[in-house]
Design an enzyme around this catalytic site. Structure first.
Site, PDB file in Angstrom:
ATOM      1  N   GLU A   9      -0.361   0.714  16.548  1.00 29.74           N
ATOM      2  CA  GLU A   9      -1.216   1.851  16.185  1.00 29.74           C
ATOM      3  C   GLU A   9      -2.168   2.187  17.338  1.00 29.74           C
ATOM      4  OE1 GLU A   9      -3.064   1.331  12.319  1.00 29.74           O
ATOM      5  OE2 GLU A   9      -4.545   2.861  12.810  1.00 29.74           O
TER       6      GLU A   9
ATOM      7  N   CYS B 121       0.863  -1.190   0.000  1.00 27.34           N
ATOM      8  CA  CYS B 121       0.000   0.000   0.000  1.00 27.34           C
ATOM      9  C   CYS B 121       0.906   1.249   0.000  1.00 27.34           C
ATOM     10  CB  CYS B 121      -0.881  -0.005   1.245  1.00 27.34           C
ATOM     11  SG  CYS B 121       0.100   0.088   2.745  1.00 27.34           S
TER      12      CYS B 121
ATOM     13  N   CYS C 274       2.490   6.117   8.594  1.00 23.81           N
ATOM     14  CA  CYS C 274       1.619   6.263   7.420  1.00 23.81           C
ATOM     15  C   CYS C 274       0.761   7.526   7.563  1.00 23.81           C
ATOM     16  CB  CYS C 274       0.723   5.031   7.325  1.00 23.81           C
ATOM     17  SG  CYS C 274      -0.563   5.196   6.098  1.00 23.81           S
TER      18      CYS C 274
ATOM     19  N   HIS D  68      -1.580  -3.616  19.693  1.00 25.26           N
ATOM     20  CA  HIS D  68      -1.086  -3.232  18.363  1.00 25.26           C
ATOM     21  C   HIS D  68      -0.452  -1.848  18.473  1.00 25.26           C
ATOM     22  CE1 HIS D  68      -1.019  -2.070  14.123  1.00 25.26           C
ATOM     23  NE2 HIS D  68      -1.162  -3.350  13.825  1.00 25.26           N
TER      24      HIS D  68
ATOM     25  N   SER E  85       0.280  -9.039  10.945  1.00 25.32           N
ATOM     26  CA  SER E  85      -0.316  -7.997  10.102  1.00 25.32           C
ATOM     27  C   SER E  85      -1.820  -7.977  10.318  1.00 25.32           C
ATOM     28  CB  SER E  85       0.016  -8.271   8.634  1.00 25.32           C
ATOM     29  OG  SER E  85      -0.895  -7.608   7.800  1.00 25.32           O
TER      30      SER E  85
ATOM     31  N   THR F  35      -6.910   1.640  11.686  1.00 24.86           N
ATOM     32  CA  THR F  35      -7.130   1.725  10.233  1.00 24.86           C
ATOM     33  C   THR F  35      -7.286   0.379   9.522  1.00 24.86           C
ATOM     34  OG1 THR F  35      -4.736   1.774  10.000  1.00 24.86           O
ATOM     35  CG2 THR F  35      -5.860   3.895   9.984  1.00 24.86           C
TER      36      THR F  35
ATOM     37  N   SER G  19       1.244  -5.246   3.346  1.00 30.09           N
ATOM     38  CA  SER G  19       2.699  -5.173   3.548  1.00 30.09           C
ATOM     39  C   SER G  19       3.410  -6.396   2.979  1.00 30.09           C
ATOM     40  CB  SER G  19       3.007  -5.012   5.042  1.00 30.09           C
ATOM     41  OG  SER G  19       2.305  -5.981   5.790  1.00 30.09           O
TER      42      SER G  19
HETATM   43  S1  SF4 Z   1      -2.476  -0.604   5.599  1.00 29.51           S
HETATM   44 FE1  SF4 Z   1      -1.495   0.669   7.179  1.00 29.51          FE
HETATM   45  S2  SF4 Z   1       0.271   1.538   6.144  1.00 29.51           S
HETATM   46 FE2  SF4 Z   1      -1.091   0.795   4.531  1.00 29.51          FE
HETATM   47  S3  SF4 Z   1      -2.362   2.570   3.957  1.00 29.51           S
HETATM   48 FE3  SF4 Z   1      -3.456   1.394   5.522  1.00 29.51          FE
HETATM   49  S4  SF4 Z   1      -2.892   2.405   7.435  1.00 29.51           S
HETATM   50 FE4  SF4 Z   1      -1.368   3.021   5.923  1.00 29.51          FE
END
Ligand code: SF4
Length: 289
Positions: free
Chosen positions: A132, A12, A102, A130, A224, A168, A270
């Protein structure tokens, strides 16, 4: 074997930027070691590739790892975000810092900060532990975790209009269930859906493969979050299929797939695309084995 590649595939935007920034740190400081504070993004192959290029990933307690470094050392903060405390600690130690957080995570953290400054409480829907989530909770004690497994202690929330925001990379389709629960307890709660596009598009695509698929391979690391959610969705929506989460092609070699006629491959945000290519190639050759 008929094989469908579930798109999108490849890094991403957030992971692409994080890798570029780490490489920039190396270009800027060619004679120094480049330390990365935790997994740059949650994928073991990516971390191994970075290690082969000379990057040093620090996997211990973040505060202790920073304290072990010395003035002038170079450190890269990961894509998942981090607390202001760690920022300040790195600065006070005289480290050279690169922030690969990010943009989507950063904007999420800024929204929380603004709500706190406006005097509101925040409910953060996320996974305990996590990075985040930890970054979001570190902003203020007025941010309460609605853990996706343990839910929340509502007595902590006295604000009649708390702001509800989320990690996210959660399951897009599960958020409504959490919203309904919160609304039942706090009708005036305000909601903002912060699932990133990279996560949402992969989840949407997972719902639209052929129903008679026999094998779904989800490629990515067990840490992940977005890969795990893809795996969960695949298991729920395709109960008759064999669904597996693998890190790379080696993990697939223990399975006998000779009877599979229809397969699909998805991957986390990722996962390097060359790993998916190797798996595609491995499956493609199955018929001739
Ligand atoms: S997966 Fe994580 S790093 Fe990739 S765009 Fe979404 S928030 Fe950003």
């Amino acid at each position: 074997m008929q094989i469908t590649l579930i798109k999108p595939q490849g890094f991403c935007g957030g992971v692409t930027r994080a890798v570029s920034l780490a490489k920039k740190a190396k270009e800027d400081h060619p004679s120094k070691d480049i330390y990365i504070l935790g997994m740059l993004a949650h994928n073991q192959t990516l971390i191994d590739d970075l290690s082969k290029q000379g990057f040093i990933t620090l996997l211990g307690n973040e505060e202790e790892e920073i304290n072990k470094l010395k003035k002038g050392d170079v450190i890269v903060f990961t894509a998942h975000g981090h607390s202001e405390y760690l920022d300040n600690l790195a600065i006070s130690k005289g480290l050279i810092t690169y922030d690969a957080t990010c943009f989507k995570v950063k904007s999420n953290l800024e929204k929380i900060q603004k709500e706190i400054e406006d005097g509101h409480q925040v409910i953060y829907i996320g996974q305990k532990g996590h990075k985040e989530t930890e970054a979001a909770l570190s902003i203020s004690p007025q941010v309460s975790l609605y853990d996706t497994k343990l839910l929340i202690n509502y007595y902590l929330i006295t604000d009649k209009n708390p702001y509800v925001i989320n990690q996210t990379t959660l399951n897009y389709y599960e958020l409504t269930r959490f919203y309904d629960d919160i609304k039942k307890h706090i009708p005036g709660a305000r909601f903002e859906n912060e699932i990133c596009d990279a996560t949402r598009l992969r989840q949407e695509a997972m719902l639209h493969i052929d129903k008679d698929v026999e094998l779904i391979v989800v490629v990515g690391h067990k840490k992940s979050s977005n890969t795990n959610r893809l795996f969960d969705i695949a298991k729920t929506h395709y109960p008759d299929a064999l669904v597996m989460m693998v890190n790379d092609v080696e993990d697939m070699k223990v399975f006998d797939l000779s009877l599979i006629k229809k397969a699909a491959i998805a991957s986390g945000a990722s996962t390097p695309s060359y790993i998916v290519d190797e798996i595609y190639e491995y499956l493609s050759k199955y018929d001739s084995r």
